[in-house]
Design an enzyme around this catalytic site. Structure first.
Site, mmCIF file in Angstrom:
data_model
loop_
_atom_site.group_PDB
_atom_site.id
_atom_site.type_symbol
_atom_site.label_atom_id
_atom_site.label_comp_id
_atom_site.label_asym_id
_atom_site.label_seq_id
_atom_site.Cartn_x
_atom_site.Cartn_y
_atom_site.Cartn_z
ATOM 1 C CB ILE A 1 14.792 47.166 -2.817
ATOM 2 C CG1 ILE A 1 16.477 47.662 -2.666
ATOM 3 C CG2 ILE A 1 14.118 48.031 -3.034
ATOM 4 C CD1 ILE A 1 16.943 48.212 -3.987
ATOM 5 C CE LYS B 1 14.598 38.080 -1.941
ATOM 6 N NZ LYS B 1 15.276 38.915 -2.713
ATOM 7 N N PRO C 1 20.741 46.221 1.003
ATOM 8 C CG PRO C 1 19.868 48.382 0.663
ATOM 9 C CD PRO C 1 20.965 47.668 0.721
ATOM 10 C CG ASN D 1 23.835 42.719 -12.253
ATOM 11 O OD1 ASN D 1 23.209 43.112 -13.500
ATOM 12 N ND2 ASN D 1 23.638 43.125 -11.225
HETATM 13 O O1 C5P Z 1 17.023 37.361 -3.960
HETATM 14 P P1 C5P Z 1 16.842 37.356 -5.425
HETATM 15 O O2 C5P Z 1 18.008 38.358 -5.537
HETATM 16 O O3 C5P Z 1 16.954 36.222 -6.123
HETATM 17 O O4 C5P Z 1 15.485 37.992 -5.678
HETATM 18 C C1 C5P Z 1 15.327 38.567 -6.789
HETATM 19 C C2 C5P Z 1 14.118 39.600 -6.389
HETATM 20 O O5 C5P Z 1 14.445 40.601 -5.595
HETATM 21 C C3 C5P Z 1 14.084 40.498 -7.719
HETATM 22 O O6 C5P Z 1 12.582 41.103 -7.959
HETATM 23 C C4 C5P Z 1 14.954 41.752 -7.233
HETATM 24 O O7 C5P Z 1 14.603 43.079 -7.878
HETATM 25 C C5 C5P Z 1 14.743 41.920 -5.763
HETATM 26 N N1 C5P Z 1 15.895 42.301 -5.090
HETATM 27 C C6 C5P Z 1 15.906 43.503 -4.536
HETATM 28 N N2 C5P Z 1 17.022 44.270 -3.615
HETATM 29 C C7 C5P Z 1 18.152 43.034 -3.438
HETATM 30 C C8 C5P Z 1 18.074 41.767 -4.171
HETATM 31 C C9 C5P Z 1 17.031 41.441 -5.029
HETATM 32 O O8 C5P Z 1 14.921 44.259 -4.513
HETATM 33 N N3 C5P Z 1 18.945 43.436 -2.869
#
Ligand code: C5P
Length: 409
Positions: free
Chosen positions: A318, A354, A316, A221
Protein backbone atom coordinates in the site's frame (compact mmCIF):
# COMPACT_ATOMS: atom_id res chain seq x y z
CA UNK A 1 -11.47 -0.61 33.53
CA UNK A 2 -11.63 0.46 37.14
CA UNK A 3 -14.09 3.33 37.49
CA UNK A 4 -15.53 3.00 33.97
CA UNK A 5 -19.22 3.50 33.45
CA UNK A 6 -20.87 1.02 31.09
CA UNK A 7 -24.34 1.56 29.67
CA UNK A 8 -25.57 -1.99 29.11
CA UNK A 9 -28.46 -2.42 26.68
CA UNK A 10 -30.00 -5.86 27.16
CA UNK A 11 -31.86 -7.12 24.09
CA UNK A 12 -34.68 -9.63 24.02
CA UNK A 13 -33.17 -13.03 23.42
CA UNK A 14 -32.58 -16.22 25.34
CA UNK A 15 -28.97 -15.07 25.87
CA UNK A 16 -30.25 -12.17 28.01
CA UNK A 17 -29.57 -14.38 31.04
CA UNK A 18 -25.84 -14.16 30.29
CA UNK A 19 -26.06 -10.41 30.83
CA UNK A 20 -26.72 -11.05 34.51
CA UNK A 21 -23.32 -12.75 34.77
CA UNK A 22 -21.83 -9.96 32.66
CA UNK A 23 -23.07 -7.34 35.14
CA UNK A 24 -21.39 -9.23 38.00
CA UNK A 25 -18.14 -9.70 36.06
CA UNK A 26 -17.98 -6.03 35.14
CA UNK A 27 -18.62 -4.98 38.72
CA UNK A 28 -15.78 -7.22 39.82
CA UNK A 29 -13.53 -5.26 37.44
CA UNK A 30 -14.61 -2.05 39.19
CA UNK A 31 -17.10 -0.88 36.53
CA UNK A 32 -20.43 0.77 37.18
CA UNK A 33 -23.13 -0.83 35.02
CA UNK A 34 -26.24 1.17 34.11
CA UNK A 35 -28.78 -1.24 32.60
CA UNK A 36 -31.33 -0.58 29.87
CA UNK A 37 -33.92 -3.23 29.01
CA UNK A 38 -35.85 -3.46 25.75
CA UNK A 39 -39.52 -4.50 25.93
CA UNK A 40 -38.60 -7.93 24.57
CA UNK A 41 -35.77 -8.35 27.09
CA UNK A 42 -38.31 -8.15 29.91
CA UNK A 43 -39.74 -11.44 28.63
CA UNK A 44 -36.39 -13.10 29.42
CA UNK A 45 -35.06 -11.31 32.51
CA UNK A 46 -37.01 -9.28 35.01
CA UNK A 47 -36.24 -5.61 35.63
CA UNK A 48 -36.16 -6.44 39.32
CA UNK A 49 -33.37 -9.02 39.04
CA UNK A 50 -31.33 -6.73 36.77
CA UNK A 51 -31.80 -3.77 39.11
CA UNK A 52 -30.89 -5.85 42.15
CA UNK A 53 -27.72 -7.17 40.53
CA UNK A 54 -26.63 -3.87 39.04
CA UNK A 55 -27.54 -1.87 42.14
CA UNK A 56 -28.92 0.73 39.74
CA UNK A 57 -32.29 1.80 38.40
CA UNK A 58 -33.22 -0.07 35.25
CA UNK A 59 -34.06 2.22 32.35
CA UNK A 60 -36.92 0.90 30.24
CA UNK A 61 -39.19 3.56 28.88
CA UNK A 62 -38.47 6.38 26.46
CA UNK A 63 -41.54 8.24 27.62
CA UNK A 64 -40.90 7.98 31.31
CA UNK A 65 -41.48 11.65 31.98
CA UNK A 66 -40.26 11.62 35.55
CA UNK A 67 -36.97 10.12 34.53
CA UNK A 68 -36.84 12.33 31.46
CA UNK A 69 -36.98 15.29 33.82
CA UNK A 70 -34.26 13.80 36.01
CA UNK A 71 -32.05 12.47 33.24
CA UNK A 72 -32.92 12.63 29.56
CA UNK A 73 -32.05 9.79 27.24
CA UNK A 74 -29.42 11.95 25.57
CA UNK A 75 -27.68 12.47 28.88
CA UNK A 76 -27.98 8.78 29.71
CA UNK A 77 -26.21 7.82 26.49
CA UNK A 78 -23.45 10.34 26.95
CA UNK A 79 -22.61 9.82 30.60
CA UNK A 80 -21.25 6.37 29.77
CA UNK A 81 -17.66 5.57 28.82
CA UNK A 82 -18.91 2.78 26.56
CA UNK A 83 -22.28 1.52 25.36
CA UNK A 84 -22.56 -2.27 25.26
CA UNK A 85 -25.44 -4.14 23.61
CA UNK A 86 -25.65 -7.72 24.92
CA UNK A 87 -27.33 -9.69 23.59
CA UNK A 88 -27.70 -7.78 20.33
CA UNK A 89 -30.67 -9.41 18.61
CA UNK A 90 -31.21 -9.43 14.85
CA UNK A 91 -33.93 -6.83 15.37
CA UNK A 92 -31.73 -4.51 17.45
CA UNK A 93 -28.92 -4.77 14.89
CA UNK A 94 -31.37 -3.94 12.10
CA UNK A 95 -32.64 -0.94 14.02
CA UNK A 96 -29.11 0.29 14.67
CA UNK A 97 -28.05 -0.19 11.05
CA UNK A 98 -31.20 1.54 9.82
CA UNK A 99 -31.00 4.41 12.29
CA UNK A 100 -34.36 3.71 13.96
CA UNK A 101 -35.22 5.41 17.24
CA UNK A 102 -38.62 4.22 18.44
CA UNK A 103 -37.83 3.03 21.95
CA UNK A 104 -35.37 3.90 24.69
CA UNK A 105 -32.63 1.45 23.60
CA UNK A 106 -32.60 2.42 19.92
CA UNK A 107 -32.92 6.12 20.73
CA UNK A 108 -29.93 6.22 23.01
CA UNK A 109 -27.90 4.16 20.56
CA UNK A 110 -28.61 6.89 18.02
CA UNK A 111 -27.96 9.72 20.48
CA UNK A 112 -24.72 8.48 21.96
CA UNK A 113 -21.37 10.04 21.18
CA UNK A 114 -19.53 7.11 22.77
CA UNK A 115 -18.16 3.91 21.25
CA UNK A 116 -20.64 1.06 20.93
CA UNK A 117 -19.80 -2.64 21.34
CA UNK A 118 -22.35 -5.29 20.38
CA UNK A 119 -22.48 -8.99 21.29
CA UNK A 120 -24.82 -10.50 18.69
CA UNK A 121 -26.83 -13.59 19.62
CA UNK A 122 -29.53 -15.25 17.58
CA UNK A 123 -30.57 -18.39 15.78
CA UNK A 124 -27.99 -19.59 13.24
CA UNK A 125 -30.30 -18.98 10.23
CA UNK A 126 -31.06 -15.47 11.45
CA UNK A 127 -27.33 -14.79 11.87
CA UNK A 128 -26.48 -16.11 8.42
CA UNK A 129 -29.41 -14.32 6.77
CA UNK A 130 -28.14 -11.81 4.19
CA UNK A 131 -30.10 -9.03 5.93
CA UNK A 132 -28.24 -9.60 9.22
CA UNK A 133 -24.89 -9.89 7.46
CA UNK A 134 -25.66 -6.67 5.56
CA UNK A 135 -26.56 -4.92 8.82
CA UNK A 136 -23.38 -6.27 10.45
CA UNK A 137 -21.25 -4.87 7.62
CA UNK A 138 -23.00 -1.49 7.94
CA UNK A 139 -22.47 -1.39 11.69
CA UNK A 140 -18.77 -2.26 11.32
CA UNK A 141 -18.46 0.44 8.70
CA UNK A 142 -20.01 2.85 11.22
CA UNK A 143 -17.24 1.95 13.69
CA UNK A 144 -19.37 -0.31 15.93
CA UNK A 145 -17.24 -2.95 17.66
CA UNK A 146 -18.41 -6.56 17.61
CA UNK A 147 -17.67 -9.51 19.91
CA UNK A 148 -18.84 -12.97 18.89
CA UNK A 149 -21.07 -14.69 18.13
CA UNK A 150 -19.61 -18.07 19.02
CA UNK A 151 -20.34 -21.30 17.23
CA UNK A 152 -21.97 -24.21 19.02
CA UNK A 153 -25.18 -25.83 20.22
CA UNK A 154 -27.97 -23.33 20.52
CA UNK A 155 -31.01 -23.09 22.75
CA UNK A 156 -33.22 -23.64 19.70
CA UNK A 157 -31.62 -27.05 19.11
CA UNK A 158 -29.61 -26.03 16.03
CA UNK A 159 -25.84 -25.83 15.71
CA UNK A 160 -23.71 -23.11 14.19
CA UNK A 161 -22.65 -19.48 14.61
CA UNK A 162 -25.08 -17.28 16.54
CA UNK A 163 -24.47 -18.27 20.15
CA UNK A 164 -23.77 -15.27 22.40
CA UNK A 165 -20.12 -14.71 23.30
CA UNK A 166 -19.34 -15.83 26.85
CA UNK A 167 -19.38 -13.07 29.51
CA UNK A 168 -15.59 -13.31 30.02
CA UNK A 169 -15.05 -12.73 26.28
CA UNK A 170 -17.39 -9.74 26.36
CA UNK A 171 -15.46 -8.38 29.36
CA UNK A 172 -12.21 -8.79 27.39
CA UNK A 173 -13.72 -6.95 24.41
CA UNK A 174 -14.93 -4.17 26.74
CA UNK A 175 -11.43 -3.91 28.19
CA UNK A 176 -10.05 -3.49 24.67
CA UNK A 177 -12.74 -1.00 23.70
CA UNK A 178 -12.10 1.11 26.78
CA UNK A 179 -8.50 1.18 25.61
CA UNK A 180 -6.12 0.60 28.52
CA UNK A 181 -3.36 2.14 26.49
CA UNK A 182 -5.37 4.73 24.67
CA UNK A 183 -2.75 7.37 23.87
CA UNK A 184 -2.58 9.74 26.78
CA UNK A 185 -3.81 13.23 26.00
CA UNK A 186 -0.84 15.17 24.74
CA UNK A 187 0.26 18.22 26.60
CA UNK A 188 -0.39 21.07 24.24
CA UNK A 189 2.32 23.63 23.59
CA UNK A 190 1.63 27.05 22.04
CA UNK A 191 2.33 25.74 18.52
CA UNK A 192 -0.33 23.05 19.10
CA UNK A 193 -2.88 25.59 20.20
CA UNK A 194 -2.25 27.26 16.85
CA UNK A 195 -3.54 24.11 15.04
CA UNK A 196 -1.05 24.27 12.13
CA UNK A 197 -2.76 21.33 10.37
CA UNK A 198 -6.24 22.90 10.39
CA UNK A 199 -7.86 22.33 7.00
CA UNK A 200 -5.43 19.49 6.18
CA UNK A 201 -6.44 15.89 5.63
CA UNK A 202 -4.14 13.02 6.62
CA UNK A 203 -4.68 9.29 6.05
CA UNK A 204 -3.10 7.03 8.68
CA UNK A 205 -2.94 3.23 8.44
CA UNK A 206 -2.43 1.30 11.64
CA UNK A 207 -2.53 -2.12 13.30
CA UNK A 208 -2.14 -5.56 11.77
CA UNK A 209 -4.13 -7.04 8.91
CA UNK A 210 -5.91 -10.39 9.07
CA UNK A 211 -5.77 -12.68 6.07
CA UNK A 212 -8.45 -15.39 6.18
CA UNK A 213 -7.62 -19.07 5.78
CA UNK A 214 -11.29 -20.06 6.12
CA UNK A 215 -14.26 -18.32 7.80
CA UNK A 216 -12.88 -18.97 11.30
CA UNK A 217 -9.08 -18.87 10.88
CA UNK A 218 -6.63 -16.23 9.77
CA UNK A 219 -2.97 -15.23 9.49
CA UNK A 220 -1.91 -12.06 11.26
CA UNK A 221 0.93 -10.52 13.29
CA UNK A 222 1.58 -9.02 16.72
CA UNK A 223 1.17 -5.34 15.80
CA UNK A 224 -0.73 -3.64 18.64
CA UNK A 225 -1.57 -0.47 16.73
CA UNK A 226 -0.14 1.65 19.56
CA UNK A 227 2.19 3.78 17.42
CA UNK A 228 -0.41 4.32 14.66
CA UNK A 229 -3.05 5.38 17.22
CA UNK A 230 -0.62 7.80 18.85
CA UNK A 231 0.20 9.35 15.46
CA UNK A 232 -3.48 9.76 14.56
CA UNK A 233 -4.13 11.44 17.93
CA UNK A 234 -1.13 13.77 17.53
CA UNK A 235 -2.21 14.81 14.02
CA UNK A 236 -5.74 15.40 15.30
CA UNK A 237 -4.38 17.58 18.10
CA UNK A 238 -2.59 19.70 15.51
CA UNK A 239 -5.96 20.30 13.82
CA UNK A 240 -5.81 17.76 10.96
CA UNK A 241 -8.83 15.82 9.73
CA UNK A 242 -7.62 12.25 10.13
CA UNK A 243 -8.89 9.17 8.26
CA UNK A 244 -7.71 6.32 10.47
CA UNK A 245 -7.66 3.06 8.52
CA UNK A 246 -7.07 0.38 11.11
CA UNK A 247 -6.78 -3.38 11.15
CA UNK A 248 -7.98 -5.25 14.25
CA UNK A 249 -5.75 -3.53 16.83
CA UNK A 250 -5.50 -4.26 20.55
CA UNK A 251 -6.43 -0.74 21.61
CA UNK A 252 -9.42 1.47 20.98
CA UNK A 253 -8.76 4.05 18.27
CA UNK A 254 -8.42 7.66 19.39
CA UNK A 255 -11.53 9.79 19.54
CA UNK A 256 -12.04 12.63 17.12
CA UNK A 257 -10.73 10.80 14.04
CA UNK A 258 -12.70 9.06 11.30
CA UNK A 259 -12.23 5.36 12.03
CA UNK A 260 -12.34 3.01 9.03
CA UNK A 261 -12.00 -0.55 10.35
CA UNK A 262 -10.63 -3.13 7.92
CA UNK A 263 -9.46 -6.72 8.10
CA UNK A 264 -7.35 -7.60 5.07
CA UNK A 265 -4.60 -5.79 3.12
CA UNK A 266 -6.92 -5.58 0.11
CA UNK A 267 -9.58 -3.91 2.25
CA UNK A 268 -6.94 -1.56 3.68
CA UNK A 269 -5.84 -0.51 0.20
CA UNK A 270 -9.46 0.07 -0.88
CA UNK A 271 -10.12 2.13 2.26
CA UNK A 272 -7.00 4.28 1.68
CA UNK A 273 -8.05 4.80 -1.94
CA UNK A 274 -11.57 5.82 -0.86
CA UNK A 275 -10.12 8.26 1.71
CA UNK A 276 -8.03 10.12 -0.88
CA UNK A 277 -7.38 12.90 -1.72
CA UNK A 278 -5.22 13.73 1.27
CA UNK A 279 -2.40 16.15 2.00
CA UNK A 280 -0.33 13.46 3.70
CA UNK A 281 -0.37 9.70 4.24
CA UNK A 282 1.30 7.97 7.18
CA UNK A 283 1.49 4.21 6.69
CA UNK A 284 2.08 2.75 10.13
CA UNK A 285 0.17 -0.51 9.60
CA UNK A 286 1.91 -3.89 9.75
CA UNK A 287 0.41 -5.21 6.54
CA UNK A 288 0.67 -8.95 5.92
CA UNK A 289 2.96 -9.51 2.96
CA UNK A 290 0.96 -12.48 1.73
CA UNK A 291 -2.65 -13.58 1.68
CA UNK A 292 -3.96 -17.13 1.37
CA UNK A 293 -4.80 -17.62 -2.32
CA UNK A 294 -6.86 -20.75 -1.72
CA UNK A 295 -8.83 -19.57 1.34
CA UNK A 296 -11.84 -21.83 1.90
CA UNK A 297 -15.34 -20.39 2.09
CA UNK A 298 -16.36 -23.09 4.62
CA UNK A 299 -14.57 -24.11 7.77
CA UNK A 300 -11.84 -26.64 6.94
CA UNK A 301 -12.51 -29.90 8.75
CA UNK A 302 -9.81 -31.98 10.36
CA UNK A 303 -9.27 -35.39 8.83
CA UNK A 304 -11.76 -35.25 5.99
CA UNK A 305 -9.58 -33.92 3.18
CA UNK A 306 -6.16 -34.71 4.67
CA UNK A 307 -3.72 -31.96 5.65
CA UNK A 308 -4.60 -28.68 3.93
CA UNK A 309 -1.92 -27.02 1.81
CA UNK A 310 -2.05 -23.24 1.85
CA UNK A 311 -1.09 -21.36 -1.26
CA UNK A 312 -0.08 -17.75 -0.96
CA UNK A 313 -0.44 -14.69 -3.15
CA UNK A 314 1.37 -11.40 -2.60
CA UNK A 315 -0.60 -8.57 -1.03
CA UNK A 316 -0.51 -5.08 -2.51
CA UNK A 317 2.24 -2.90 -1.03
CA UNK A 318 0.00 0.00 0.00
CA UNK A 319 2.88 2.35 0.80
CA UNK A 320 4.57 1.78 -2.58
CA UNK A 321 1.25 2.05 -4.38
CA UNK A 322 0.23 5.35 -2.76
CA UNK A 323 3.76 6.77 -3.29
CA UNK A 324 3.54 6.07 -7.00
CA UNK A 325 0.04 7.38 -7.70
CA UNK A 326 0.13 9.72 -10.65
CA UNK A 327 -2.61 12.20 -9.80
CA UNK A 328 -3.85 11.61 -6.28
CA UNK A 329 -0.46 11.14 -4.58
CA UNK A 330 -0.50 12.96 -1.23
CA UNK A 331 2.07 15.74 -1.04
CA UNK A 332 3.88 13.89 1.76
CA UNK A 333 4.02 10.09 2.10
CA UNK A 334 5.56 8.63 5.25
CA UNK A 335 6.37 4.94 5.72
CA UNK A 336 7.79 2.90 8.56
CA UNK A 337 10.59 0.37 8.59
CA UNK A 338 11.13 -2.07 11.41
CA UNK A 339 14.65 -3.41 11.03
CA UNK A 340 16.80 -5.74 13.06
CA UNK A 341 20.18 -4.87 11.51
CA UNK A 342 21.82 -2.18 9.37
CA UNK A 343 18.82 -0.01 10.22
CA UNK A 344 19.83 3.14 8.36
CA UNK A 345 21.14 1.40 5.22
CA UNK A 346 18.11 -0.87 4.94
CA UNK A 347 15.60 1.89 5.61
CA UNK A 348 17.29 4.23 3.14
CA UNK A 349 17.07 1.55 0.46
CA UNK A 350 13.41 0.98 1.38
CA UNK A 351 12.63 4.69 0.98
CA UNK A 352 14.06 4.64 -2.51
CA UNK A 353 12.42 1.37 -3.49
CA UNK A 354 8.96 2.40 -2.32
CA UNK A 355 9.37 6.03 -3.44
CA UNK A 356 7.93 7.51 -0.27
CA UNK A 357 9.21 10.85 1.07
CA UNK A 358 10.15 9.81 4.57
CA UNK A 359 10.79 6.56 6.38
CA UNK A 360 10.56 6.34 10.14
CA UNK A 361 13.03 3.56 10.87
CA UNK A 362 13.23 1.70 14.14
CA UNK A 363 15.43 -1.00 15.53
CA UNK A 364 13.26 -3.91 16.64
CA UNK A 365 16.08 -6.35 17.28
CA UNK A 366 15.86 -8.50 20.41
CA UNK A 367 16.61 -6.55 23.57
CA UNK A 368 15.41 -3.15 22.32
CA UNK A 369 11.94 -3.72 23.84
CA UNK A 370 10.32 -1.76 21.00
CA UNK A 371 7.75 -4.41 20.05
CA UNK A 372 4.82 -4.04 22.43
CA UNK A 373 6.85 -1.66 24.61
CA UNK A 374 6.17 1.93 25.62
CA UNK A 375 9.25 3.48 24.03
CA UNK A 376 10.73 3.69 20.59
CA UNK A 377 14.10 4.73 19.17
CA UNK A 378 13.67 6.03 15.65
CA UNK A 379 15.64 7.54 12.81
CA UNK A 380 13.82 9.80 10.37
CA UNK A 381 15.10 9.21 6.85
CA UNK A 382 14.36 11.68 4.08
CA UNK A 383 16.03 12.79 0.86
CA UNK A 384 18.20 15.02 3.08
CA UNK A 385 19.66 12.10 5.03
CA UNK A 386 19.14 10.37 8.36
CA UNK A 387 18.26 12.08 11.64
CA UNK A 388 18.36 9.94 14.79
CA UNK A 389 15.98 10.86 17.58
CA UNK A 390 16.74 10.02 21.21
CA UNK A 391 14.83 7.13 22.79
CA UNK A 392 11.39 8.41 23.80
CA UNK A 393 7.82 7.28 24.44
CA UNK A 394 5.67 6.31 21.46
CA UNK A 395 3.41 9.31 22.21
CA UNK A 396 6.42 11.64 22.06
CA UNK A 397 7.56 10.07 18.75
CA UNK A 398 4.05 10.64 17.40
CA UNK A 399 3.99 14.25 18.52
CA UNK A 400 7.41 15.02 17.06
CA UNK A 401 6.47 13.35 13.77
CA UNK A 402 3.17 15.27 13.61
CA UNK A 403 5.04 18.52 14.18
CA UNK A 404 7.46 17.64 11.38
CA UNK A 405 4.54 16.87 9.07
CA UNK A 406 2.96 20.23 9.94
CA UNK A 407 6.25 21.99 9.07
CA UNK A 408 6.54 20.13 5.75
CA UNK A 409 3.00 20.83 4.52
O1 C5P B 1 8.42 -3.68 3.29
P1 C5P B 1 8.07 -3.42 4.71
O2 C5P B 1 6.87 -4.23 5.18
O3 C5P B 1 9.20 -3.47 5.67
O4 C5P B 1 7.60 -1.89 4.71
C1 C5P B 1 7.05 -1.28 5.82
C2 C5P B 1 6.28 -0.06 5.41
O5 C5P B 1 5.47 -0.35 4.26
C3 C5P B 1 5.29 0.38 6.46
O6 C5P B 1 5.11 1.77 6.34
C4 C5P B 1 4.03 -0.38 6.08
O7 C5P B 1 2.86 0.25 6.58
C5 C5P B 1 4.09 -0.34 4.59
N1 C5P B 1 3.50 -1.50 3.91
C6 C5P B 1 2.33 -1.35 3.19
N2 C5P B 1 1.80 -2.43 2.50
C7 C5P B 1 2.41 -3.63 2.54
C8 C5P B 1 3.62 -3.80 3.27
C9 C5P B 1 4.11 -2.72 3.96
O8 C5P B 1 1.77 -0.25 3.17
N3 C5P B 1 1.88 -4.64 1.88
Amino acid sequence: MQGSRILLVIGGGIAAFKSLTLIRDLQREGCRVVPVLTRAAEEFVTPLSVAALAGEDVHRDLFDLTREAEMGHIQLSRDADLVVVAPATADLMAKMAGGHADDLASTLLMATDKRVLIAPAMNVRMWLHPATQRNLATLKQDGVLVVGPDEGDMACGEFGPGRAAEPQDIVAAIRGALGPARPAPLRLGPEVAAKPLKGRHVVVTSGPTREPIDPVRYISNHSSGAQGSAIAAALRDLGARVSFVTGPAQFAPPEGVEVIPVQTADEMQAAVEAALPADAAVMAAAVADWKVANAADRKMKKGRDGMPVLEFAENPDILAWVSQLAERRPQLVVGFAAETNDVIANATAKRQRKRCDWIVANDVSAGTGTFGGEDNTVTLISADGAESWPRMGKDAVARKLAERIAEAL
